[in-house]
Scaffold this active site. Structure first.
Site, short mmCIF file in Angstrom:
data_model
loop_
_atom_site.label_atom_id
_atom_site.label_comp_id
_atom_site.label_asym_id
_atom_site.label_seq_id
_atom_site.Cartn_x
_atom_site.Cartn_y
_atom_site.Cartn_z
N ARG A 1 22.61 40.95 34.55
CA ARG A 1 23.79 40.84 33.85
C ARG A 1 23.87 40.91 32.36
O ARG A 1 24.69 41.70 31.94
CB ARG A 1 24.19 39.11 33.89
CG ARG A 1 25.61 38.76 33.49
CD ARG A 1 26.22 37.53 33.94
NE ARG A 1 27.85 37.24 33.54
CZ ARG A 1 28.00 36.41 32.61
NH1 ARG A 1 27.02 35.52 32.13
NH2 ARG A 1 28.99 36.14 32.21
N HIS B 1 26.70 40.52 42.23
CA HIS B 1 26.85 39.07 42.58
C HIS B 1 26.12 38.62 43.70
O HIS B 1 26.48 37.39 44.36
CB HIS B 1 28.29 38.94 42.47
CG HIS B 1 28.92 38.85 40.94
ND1 HIS B 1 30.38 38.81 40.96
CD2 HIS B 1 28.50 39.04 39.86
CE1 HIS B 1 30.45 38.73 39.50
NE2 HIS B 1 29.36 39.11 39.17
N HIS C 1 26.66 43.55 30.54
CA HIS C 1 27.28 43.25 29.29
C HIS C 1 26.95 44.05 28.17
O HIS C 1 27.56 43.98 27.26
CB HIS C 1 27.14 41.72 29.16
CG HIS C 1 27.95 40.74 29.90
ND1 HIS C 1 28.12 39.35 29.74
CD2 HIS C 1 28.21 40.97 31.18
CE1 HIS C 1 28.85 38.86 30.70
NE2 HIS C 1 29.07 39.65 31.43
N ASN D 1 29.82 35.44 27.25
CA ASN D 1 28.26 35.18 26.93
C ASN D 1 27.90 33.91 26.61
O ASN D 1 26.99 33.33 26.99
CB ASN D 1 27.94 36.24 25.79
CG ASN D 1 27.92 37.58 26.29
OD1 ASN D 1 27.78 37.96 27.47
ND2 ASN D 1 28.07 38.48 25.13
C1 HEM Z 1 33.60 43.31 38.04
C2 HEM Z 1 33.78 42.69 36.95
C3 HEM Z 1 32.90 41.45 36.60
C4 HEM Z 1 33.04 40.19 36.47
C5 HEM Z 1 34.46 39.73 36.32
C6 HEM Z 1 32.07 39.38 36.40
C7 HEM Z 1 32.20 38.01 36.09
C8 HEM Z 1 31.06 37.35 36.09
C9 HEM Z 1 31.09 35.67 35.93
C10 HEM Z 1 32.19 34.85 35.47
C11 HEM Z 1 29.68 35.33 36.06
C12 HEM Z 1 29.16 33.83 35.83
C13 HEM Z 1 29.16 33.52 34.50
C14 HEM Z 1 29.13 32.02 34.02
O1 HEM Z 1 28.61 31.25 34.70
O2 HEM Z 1 29.94 31.92 32.92
C15 HEM Z 1 29.04 36.21 36.54
C16 HEM Z 1 27.68 36.34 36.61
C17 HEM Z 1 26.97 37.23 36.99
N1 HEM Z 1 27.13 38.58 37.03
FE1 HEM Z 1 29.04 39.30 37.01
N2 HEM Z 1 30.88 39.83 36.87
C18 HEM Z 1 31.22 41.37 36.78
C19 HEM Z 1 30.58 42.35 37.12
C20 HEM Z 1 29.21 42.22 37.07
C21 HEM Z 1 28.27 43.33 37.16
C22 HEM Z 1 28.74 44.92 37.09
C23 HEM Z 1 27.00 43.06 37.35
C24 HEM Z 1 25.88 43.65 37.38
C25 HEM Z 1 25.72 45.05 37.91
C26 HEM Z 1 27.15 41.69 37.27
C27 HEM Z 1 25.98 40.66 37.32
C28 HEM Z 1 26.03 39.37 37.43
C29 HEM Z 1 25.04 38.51 37.76
C30 HEM Z 1 23.58 38.96 38.10
C31 HEM Z 1 25.31 37.09 37.46
C32 HEM Z 1 24.52 35.96 37.43
C33 HEM Z 1 23.84 35.74 36.25
C34 HEM Z 1 23.08 34.39 36.48
O3 HEM Z 1 22.67 33.73 37.08
O4 HEM Z 1 22.40 34.18 35.24
N3 HEM Z 1 28.49 41.25 37.21
N4 HEM Z 1 29.77 37.44 36.34
#
Ligand code: HEM
Ligand SMILES: *[C@@H]1O[C@H](CO)[C@@H](O)[C@H](O)[C@H]1NC(C)=O
Ligand SMILES: *[C@@H]1O[C@H](CO)[C@@H](O)[C@H](O)[C@H]1NC(C)=O
Ligand SMILES: *[C@@H]1O[C@H](CO)[C@@H](O)[C@H](O)[C@H]1NC(C)=O
Length: 323
Positions: free
Chosen positions: A64, A195, A68, A96
């Site tokens: 992630r 995700h 970002h 973030n």
């Molecule tokens: C398409 C638009 C996307 C949105 C709206 C989005 C939104 C989010 C949100 C809201 C979270 C949880 C954050 C929190 O707890 O505050 C999250 C977690 C995460 N996102 Fe996304 N995301 C997107 C795309 C991506 C992309 C492109 C990737 C990587 C290729 C990604 C990888 C991750 C990962 C791996 C997590 C978990 C992180 C952790 O457990 O520490 N996301 N995302």
């Protein structure tokens, strides 16, 4: 006159040659550090291996971070800069704050790499390699990471707020944000497959699980409600897996969930909600190998967003501050 003419030709030729050189140095390449830091890839790999084996979620967190970083002014390590009294960076931006993690892991890798090859390898490249290795250690696909990015000397909190899509985004908002960066709807769906690993906080999915909407499976909604109260401010940081089945395994269950209306975030479920990306989601739900190869290709594309190269930017000594 003839002399002047040949000088002009010489200058023009030289100019074209320099333009060509500039163009070449603007390209990233997989072998960028092969002579300047020959053990880089194995060093990063073993650090990521130990971080992910002591906490599987760390692989998700590092993936992630790379997303970002790349979505705000390109993949330039800007997300790694700390705030100071005179500098506001991206760590405190809404997408973030209270959720971006893994900075210590990147610091540890950077320290090890600096010991072996001082002043040579950018933080932006370390993050790109670590994201790939994280996916691999959680069972996902591998790809060759193009290198040669340099680190920014600035960061932008307001751009981080505007450029990183939020969990309430509609399909058209996601689609236009990705296409502004040269990423197609197929890339959007494939990359959202990130995700398949990791966790999200209650505050990011509360409105969806209490929405009573027809695009959320009701038993799934109730399960998620049990650890995410319907009161703003209460349990905001409680975690739930983005992939309810296998949050530490990089597989295609995320897409199988979407087809059953079990996407955790609104921005997940909009990818399968009667719109133009439904067919891509269905394809990935049925053909895991197709998802893994499209994900790898899209990661390479995302890694190509607006890198600083040549003499732009710098090689930070410490990822948290400019030199
Ligand atoms: C398409 C638009 C996307 C949105 C709206 C989005 C939104 C989010 C949100 C809201 C979270 C949880 C954050 C929190 O707890 O505050 C999250 C977690 C995460 N996102 Fe996304 N995301 C997107 C795309 C991506 C992309 C492109 C990737 C990587 C290729 C990604 C990888 C991750 C990962 C791996 C997590 C978990 C992180 C952790 O457990 O520490 N996301 N995302
Ligand atoms: C999502 O939208 C709802 C209103 O529909 C709002 O209450 C909630 O705070 C928003 N969530 C986020 C994380 O922006
Ligand atoms: C959740 O809270 C909102 C307002 O805060 C309310 O409108 C809604 O009915 C509640 N939903 C459930 C299922 O309790
Ligand atoms: C959602 O549905 C449940 C039961 O079907 C009902 O009790 C609740 O009030 C509804 N909430 C909203 C916000 O419509």
């Amino acid at each position: 006159m003839a002399d002047l003419g040949s000088k002009t030709v010489l200058i023009l030729t030289l100019g074209i040659f320099l333009l060509f050189l500039g163009n070449v140095s603007a390209q990233l390449s997989t072998g960028f550090y092969s002579s300047s830091c020959p053990n880089l890839l194995s060093t990063v790999k073993s650090s990521v291996r130990s971080a992910v084996s002591s906490e599987a979620r760390m692989g998700a967190s590092i993936l992630r971070l790379f997303f970002h970083d790349c979505f705000v002014n390109g993949c330039d390590g800007s997300i790694l800069l700390d705030d100071t009294s005179s500098f506001t960076g991206e760590k405190s931006a809404n997408p973030n704050r209270n959720s971006a993690r893994g900075f210590d892991v990147i610091d540890n890798i950077k320290t090890t790499v600096e010991n072996a090859c001082p002043g040579v390898v950018s933080c932006a490249d370390i993050l790109a390699i670590a994201a790939r290795d994280s996916v691999v250690f959680l069972g996902g696909p591998s790809w060759n990471v193009k290198l040669g990015r340099r680190d920014s000397t600035t960061a932008s909190q307001s751009q981080a707020n505007n450029d990183i899509p939020g969990p309430n985004s509609s399909l058209s908002q996601l689609s236009s944000r990705f296409s502004a960066l040269g990423l197609s709807n197929t890339d959007l769906v494939a990359l959202s497959g990130g995700h398949t690993i990791g966790q999200a906080r209650c505050t990011t999915f509360r409105s969806r699980i209490y929405s009573n909407s027809s695009n959320i499976e009701s038993l799934f909604a109730r399960t998620r409600q049990s650890n995410c109260p319907n009161t703003s401010g209460s349990g905001d940081n409680n975690l739930a897996p983005l992939d309810l089945q296998t949050p530490n395994s990089f597989d295609n269950n995320y897409f199988k969930n979407l087809v059953q209306n079990k996407g955790l975030l609104q921005s997940d479920q909009v990818l399968f909600n009667g719109g133009s990306t439904d067919s891509v989601v269905r394809n990935y739900a049925n053909a895991p190998a197709r998802f893994l190869s499209d994900f790898a290709a899209a990661m390479v594309k995302m890694g190509d967003i607006a890198p600083l190269t040549g003499s732009n930017g710098q090689i930070r000594k410490n990822c948290r501050r400019v030199n």
